[in-house]
Design a protein around this motif. Structure first.
Motif: not given
Ligand SMILES: Cc1cc2nc3c(=O)[nH]c(=O)nc-3n(C[C@H](O)[C@H](O)[C@H](O)COP(=O)(O)OP(=O)(O)OC[C@H]3O[C@@H](n4cnc5c(N)ncnc54)[C@H](O)[C@@H]3O)c2cc1C
Length: 339
Positions: A67-80
């Motif tokens: 989708t234009p304007g979207v950067t998708a990151h896979c396999g990353v952990r959200v800390d908080k």
């Protein structure tokens, strides 16, 4: 379930997501069966889709990334979450701050973001869920139904999948379990003659995955700068099978709020939360009743016997669980004209 399938259709992703169609839910109890066909919508047959999450997630993630304007990151952990002056202003992702005007926390039933924001309400029930996938012998036809095998203390859910695979999931009272879930799972499905014959000669292709507790609850689904979505916003139990549909339908509801751009003030968040709760109200009410019945198996069997001779009523209730019907009406208000 059909409510989720219709969201995928509106996104133009139903074909890519694929899946094995099914036309309703069959309940097996004792030696009886009650069939609940999905109610038609505008004279059209409605179906659900059995598909592996790895396929659906891949299709959704790919579409998001393209989708234009979207950067998708896979396999990353959200800390908080990052919180400033009582407002969520982004996320800490593997030690890196990522600032955003709106954070959508769709991090599942054990949501870390919900917990960090102090919105967690501890689960009271200790139900557990477990699943495996089987590959059926070549040429064996699968019935186009989700089959539910109701026993005292647990229920099996059997869903047809593409490529002759089948999902077998069990939901049970975790506190009453006196052996490992691995032992119980194998013993229980072999105790169901119809299920055992369906799986005869089948090869187990995934290992048993187990989850507990199944329920979670949030004090509220929104807070300044953040929306909880899907299971993260609260989940009762998979017993009525609509978790994915409810996640997709509420995600679509959120996009309807954001279509004209992100408003500067946060007031709209509470309007969204009111609409989200209204959308899920009947489904949650039905799930509460079905959960209560799971604790009262004799009553559940009597009710299923009654529903067996009232296919229209059972079909209506299946429509509520599938996200296409209101308890006291026909089509869900929000979906009217969209199906
Ligand atoms: C045994 C069982 C059977 C079920 N059967 C069905 C069924 O047949 N049909 C149905 O509709 N529903 C079913 N459900 C319910 C369904 O699985 C959930 O309702 C659905 O997965 C909710 O989707 P979600 O996107 O909100 O959460 P999830 O599917 O849990 O997705 C959350 C995502 O967030 C990611 N995540 C979490 N924390 C972090 C973090 N800190 N950093 C980065 N990523 C993170 C996770 O990796 C995951 O990818 C079942 C559930 C169980 C337990």
């Amino acid at each position: 379930m059909p409510g989720g399938v219709s969201v995928l259709q509106r996104l133009g992703l139903a074909e890519a997501a694929g899946g094995a169609p099914f036309y309703g839910v069959r309940y097996h109890f004792g030696d009886q069966t009650a069939e609940g066909r999905f109610p038609e919508a505008d004279g059209q047959t409605v179906s659900g889709r059995g598909q592996r999450r790895k396929v659906l997630d891949h299709v959704l993630f790919k579409a998001a990334g393209e989708t234009p304007g979207v950067t998708a990151h896979c396999g990353v952990r959200v800390d908080k979450p990052l919180v400033e002056s009582g407002k969520v202003v982004g996320l800490l992702v593997e030690g890196e701050p990522r600032r955003a005007r709106l954070t959508v926390a769709a991090d599942g039933v054990h949501s870390r973001i919900r917990r960090f924001l102090g919105l967690d309400v501890p689960a009271r029930r200790r139900r557990l869920g477990a699943r495996v996938h089987f590959s059926l012998p070549l040429g064996r036809k699968q019935p186009p139904w989700v089959d539910v095998f109701v026993s005292r203390g647990h229920e099996f859910y059997v869903t047809p999948l593409p490529e002759n695979e089948v999902l077998v999931a069990v939901l049970a009272d975790g506190e009453a379990l006196e052996e490992t879930i691995e032992c119980a799972f194998g013993r229980w499905w072999r105790d169901q003659p119809v299920l055992a014959s369906r799986l005869e000669g089948a090869e187990q292709v995934t290992s048993l995955l187990c989850s507990s507790p199944l329920a979670c609850s949030a004090r509220t689904g929104v807070a300044p700068g953040v929306v909880l979505l899907g299971d993260a916003a609260g989940f009762l139990d998979p017993i009525t099978g609509g978790g994915m549909s409810q996640a997709l339908m509420t995600a679509e509801l959120l996009t309807s709020y954001l279509r004209k751009g992100l408003p500067h003030a946060d007031h709209w968040l509470w309007d969204f939360e009111r609409d989200r709760r209204a959308l899920l109200r009947d489904y949650i009410l039905l799930t509460q009743v079905v959960l209560w019945l799971a604790d009262h198996p004799s009553l559940a069997e009597r009710l299923l016997s009654l529903l067996r001779v009232s296919p229209t009523l059972l079909s209506h209730l299946i429509g509520v669980s599938s996200g296409t019907r209101s308890l006291f009406g026909s089509q869900v208000r929000y979906l009217r004209g969209n199906l």
